[in-house]
Design a protein around this motif. Structure first.
Motif, PDB file in Angstrom:
ATOM      1  N   PHE A  60      36.054  69.540 -51.063  1.00  0.00           N
ATOM      2  CA  PHE A  60      36.840  68.429 -51.594  1.00  0.00           C
ATOM      3  C   PHE A  60      36.257  67.107 -51.137  1.00  0.00           C
ATOM      4  O   PHE A  60      35.711  66.989 -50.035  1.00  0.00           O
ATOM      5  CB  PHE A  60      38.295  68.506 -51.095  1.00  0.00           C
ATOM      6  CG  PHE A  60      39.016  69.764 -51.485  1.00  0.00           C
ATOM      7  CD1 PHE A  60      39.843  69.792 -52.605  1.00  0.00           C
ATOM      8  CD2 PHE A  60      38.881  70.924 -50.733  1.00  0.00           C
ATOM      9  CE1 PHE A  60      40.515  70.953 -52.964  1.00  0.00           C
ATOM     10  CE2 PHE A  60      39.550  72.086 -51.085  1.00  0.00           C
ATOM     11  CZ  PHE A  60      40.369  72.105 -52.208  1.00  0.00           C
ATOM     12  N   ILE A  61      36.404  66.102 -51.996  1.00  0.00           N
ATOM     13  CA  ILE A  61      36.093  64.717 -51.665  1.00  0.00           C
ATOM     14  C   ILE A  61      37.429  63.985 -51.695  1.00  0.00           C
ATOM     15  O   ILE A  61      38.161  64.076 -52.688  1.00  0.00           O
ATOM     16  CB  ILE A  61      35.123  64.106 -52.703  1.00  0.00           C
ATOM     17  CG1 ILE A  61      33.789  64.855 -52.688  1.00  0.00           C
ATOM     18  CG2 ILE A  61      34.928  62.625 -52.455  1.00  0.00           C
ATOM     19  CD1 ILE A  61      32.879  64.493 -53.863  1.00  0.00           C
ATOM     20  N   ILE A  62      37.764  63.283 -50.618  1.00  0.00           N
ATOM     21  CA  ILE A  62      39.033  62.571 -50.605  1.00  0.00           C
ATOM     22  C   ILE A  62      38.826  61.125 -50.166  1.00  0.00           C
ATOM     23  O   ILE A  62      37.831  60.776 -49.541  1.00  0.00           O
ATOM     24  CB  ILE A  62      40.084  63.257 -49.697  1.00  0.00           C
ATOM     25  CG1 ILE A  62      39.763  63.044 -48.207  1.00  0.00           C
ATOM     26  CG2 ILE A  62      40.225  64.729 -50.013  1.00  0.00           C
ATOM     27  CD1 ILE A  62      40.914  63.430 -47.299  1.00  0.00           C
ATOM     28  N   PHE A  63      39.797  60.295 -50.532  1.00  0.00           N
ATOM     29  CA  PHE A  63      39.860  58.917 -50.027  1.00  0.00           C
ATOM     30  C   PHE A  63      40.977  58.913 -48.990  1.00  0.00           C
ATOM     31  O   PHE A  63      42.149  58.927 -49.332  1.00  0.00           O
ATOM     32  CB  PHE A  63      40.163  57.925 -51.165  1.00  0.00           C
ATOM     33  CG  PHE A  63      40.019  56.482 -50.757  1.00  0.00           C
ATOM     34  CD1 PHE A  63      40.789  55.933 -49.741  1.00  0.00           C
ATOM     35  CD2 PHE A  63      39.118  55.648 -51.409  1.00  0.00           C
ATOM     36  CE1 PHE A  63      40.664  54.606 -49.368  1.00  0.00           C
ATOM     37  CE2 PHE A  63      38.978  54.315 -51.050  1.00  0.00           C
ATOM     38  CZ  PHE A  63      39.756  53.793 -50.024  1.00  0.00           C
ATOM     39  N   LYS A  64      40.593  58.973 -47.711  1.00  0.00           N
ATOM     40  CA  LYS A  64      41.603  59.002 -46.656  1.00  0.00           C
ATOM     41  C   LYS A  64      42.290  57.647 -46.579  1.00  0.00           C
ATOM     42  O   LYS A  64      41.637  56.621 -46.387  1.00  0.00           O
ATOM     43  CB  LYS A  64      40.981  59.330 -45.296  1.00  0.00           C
ATOM     44  CG  LYS A  64      42.044  59.529 -44.207  1.00  0.00           C
ATOM     45  CD  LYS A  64      41.455  59.617 -42.823  1.00  0.00           C
ATOM     46  CE  LYS A  64      41.319  58.292 -42.129  1.00  0.00           C
ATOM     47  NZ  LYS A  64      42.578  57.575 -41.840  1.00  0.00           N
ATOM     48  N   GLY A 112      38.845  55.624 -46.432  1.00  0.00           N
ATOM     49  CA  GLY A 112      37.700  55.871 -47.275  1.00  0.00           C
ATOM     50  C   GLY A 112      37.258  57.309 -47.378  1.00  0.00           C
ATOM     51  O   GLY A 112      38.026  58.245 -47.157  1.00  0.00           O
ATOM     52  N   LEU A 113      35.981  57.472 -47.705  1.00  0.00           N
ATOM     53  CA  LEU A 113      35.415  58.750 -48.095  1.00  0.00           C
ATOM     54  C   LEU A 113      35.398  59.747 -46.942  1.00  0.00           C
ATOM     55  O   LEU A 113      34.886  59.465 -45.865  1.00  0.00           O
ATOM     56  CB  LEU A 113      33.991  58.518 -48.610  1.00  0.00           C
ATOM     57  CG  LEU A 113      33.310  59.710 -49.276  1.00  0.00           C
ATOM     58  CD1 LEU A 113      34.049  60.140 -50.533  1.00  0.00           C
ATOM     59  CD2 LEU A 113      31.869  59.349 -49.624  1.00  0.00           C
ATOM     60  N   VAL A 147      32.489  53.984 -47.600  1.00  0.00           N
ATOM     61  CA  VAL A 147      32.330  53.984 -49.055  1.00  0.00           C
ATOM     62  C   VAL A 147      31.315  55.011 -49.551  1.00  0.00           C
ATOM     63  O   VAL A 147      31.292  55.329 -50.739  1.00  0.00           O
ATOM     64  CB  VAL A 147      31.952  52.581 -49.585  1.00  0.00           C
ATOM     65  CG1 VAL A 147      33.079  51.590 -49.319  1.00  0.00           C
ATOM     66  CG2 VAL A 147      30.635  52.087 -48.983  1.00  0.00           C
ATOM     67  N   ARG A 148      30.470  55.545 -48.630  1.00  0.00           N
ATOM     68  CA  ARG A 148      29.425  56.462 -49.080  1.00  0.00           C
ATOM     69  C   ARG A 148      29.037  57.415 -47.967  1.00  0.00           C
ATOM     70  O   ARG A 148      28.949  57.023 -46.807  1.00  0.00           O
ATOM     71  CB  ARG A 148      28.195  55.656 -49.537  1.00  0.00           C
ATOM     72  CG  ARG A 148      27.057  56.476 -50.077  1.00  0.00           C
ATOM     73  CD  ARG A 148      25.936  55.588 -50.601  1.00  0.00           C
ATOM     74  NE  ARG A 148      25.332  54.749 -49.574  1.00  0.00           N
ATOM     75  CZ  ARG A 148      24.393  55.141 -48.724  1.00  0.00           C
ATOM     76  NH1 ARG A 148      23.931  56.395 -48.766  1.00  0.00           N
ATOM     77  NH2 ARG A 148      23.881  54.307 -47.836  1.00  0.00           N
ATOM     78  N   VAL A 149      28.784  58.669 -48.335  1.00  0.00           N
ATOM     79  CA  VAL A 149      28.189  59.665 -47.444  1.00  0.00           C
ATOM     80  C   VAL A 149      27.022  60.263 -48.222  1.00  0.00           C
ATOM     81  O   VAL A 149      27.224  60.933 -49.242  1.00  0.00           O
ATOM     82  CB  VAL A 149      29.187  60.768 -47.043  1.00  0.00           C
ATOM     83  CG1 VAL A 149      28.487  61.838 -46.204  1.00  0.00           C
ATOM     84  CG2 VAL A 149      30.374  60.197 -46.281  1.00  0.00           C
ATOM     85  N   GLY A 150      25.781  59.999 -47.781  1.00  0.00           N
ATOM     86  CA  GLY A 150      24.620  60.460 -48.548  1.00  0.00           C
ATOM     87  C   GLY A 150      24.669  59.880 -49.953  1.00  0.00           C
ATOM     88  O   GLY A 150      24.784  58.674 -50.142  1.00  0.00           O
ATOM     89  N   GLY A 151      24.620  60.757 -50.963  1.00  0.00           N
ATOM     90  CA  GLY A 151      24.670  60.309 -52.351  1.00  0.00           C
ATOM     91  C   GLY A 151      26.063  60.301 -52.947  1.00  0.00           C
ATOM     92  O   GLY A 151      26.236  60.042 -54.143  1.00  0.00           O
TER      93      GLY A 151
END
Length: 196
Positions: A11-15, A58-59, A173-177
Motif C-alpha cells: 500500500f501507498i498511503i498519505f499519513k 506524507g508518503l 513527498v517522494r520515496v524513490g520513484g
C-alpha cells in the motif's frame, strides 16, 4: 530495483498529521493516539517501511513482506521532504544543509551526509493540515525541499533547526520513484508492486 510480485500486499498511503506510523500499541499511555489502522482495513502482518513521526505527514509505504521492507530500507532509497520553516531561509543555510550539519542522535553528535536541498519558489500544493500552522502575522515562513537517503530520528527537523530555521510543517513527498502527486491526507492506494 527488481519489482516484487508475490501473494504479499502493498500500500501507498498519505499519513496525516497526528498519526503514529504503527497499527496498535499495548502501551496504555498510547491508547488515545491515532494509529494507521483507522485509515483502512489493512491485512494482518502489515508494516510500515520506515516511519514518519507523529507530527510529520506524507508518503508512507506499507507491506506484508518483511524481506521487501528490509531490502528497501537497506538500499538507501532517496526520500524527498518539503519542510515549511520559520523565517525566510537563506542561501547560506541551504548550502549548510547541502554539505551536511552536526545533529544529536541518541545523545551522540552525528554529521549528516551531503544531500540535495533547495528553496521552493512557491508554496507547494498540499492537503490542509489537521492542526493549523501559525500564520504570517508571527513572521515570514518559507519552504525548502530536502532529499536524503539516510533516515535518523527527526533528522530533517534537527537539520533545519541547526541552521537557524526550525521546521513548522514536514511532508514526505517522494520515496524513490513514488510521489504523493495529488493524494489527500489519509488516502490509501493498494498497489501490486513498488516501482522504486
Amino acid at each position: 530495483m527488481e519489482a516484487y510480485k508475490t501473494e504479499h500486499r502493498h500500500f501507498i498511503i498519505f499519513k496525516p498529521f497526528g498519526y503514529l506510523s504503527q497499527f496498535a500499541s499495548n502501551d496504555s499511555k498510547q491508547q488515545s493516539k491515532k494509529f494507521l489502522g483507522r485509515l483502512h482495513d489493512f491485512p494482518e502482518g502489515i508494516m510500515a517501511i520506515g516511519r514518519l513521526d507523529e507530527a510529520s505527514e506524507g508518503l508512507l509505504l506499507l507491506t506484508t513482506n518483511g524481506k521487501m521492507s528490509a531490502h528497501i530500507n537497506s538500499q538507501k532509497v532517496d526520500k524527498e521532504y518539503y519542510a515549511q520553516v520559520d523565517g525566510d531561509i537563506t542561501e547560506a543555510a541551504i548550502a549548510q544543509l547541502q554539505t551536511g550539519v552536526d545533529i544529536r542522535v541518541e545523545g551522540e553528535m552525528y554529521s549528516t551526509k551531503p544531500c540535495k536541498a533547495f528553496k521552493l519558489e512557491s508554496i507547494p500544493v498540499l492537503p490542509k493540515r489537521a492542526k493549523k500552522i501559525r500564520d504570517d502575522r508571527h513572521g515570514p515562513t518559507s519552504w525548502v525541499s530536502i532529499t536524503l537517503n539516510e533516515g535518523k530520528f527527526r533528522q530533517v527537523r534537527k537539520m533545519t533547526s541547526v541552521v537557524g530555521f526550525p521546521t513548522l510543517r514536514l511532508v514526505r513527498v517522494r520515496v524513490g520513484g513514488i510521489h504523493i502527486n495529488t493524494m489527500d491526507a489519509g488516502e490509501v492506494i493498494e498497489v501490486t508492486e513498488f516501482d522504486l
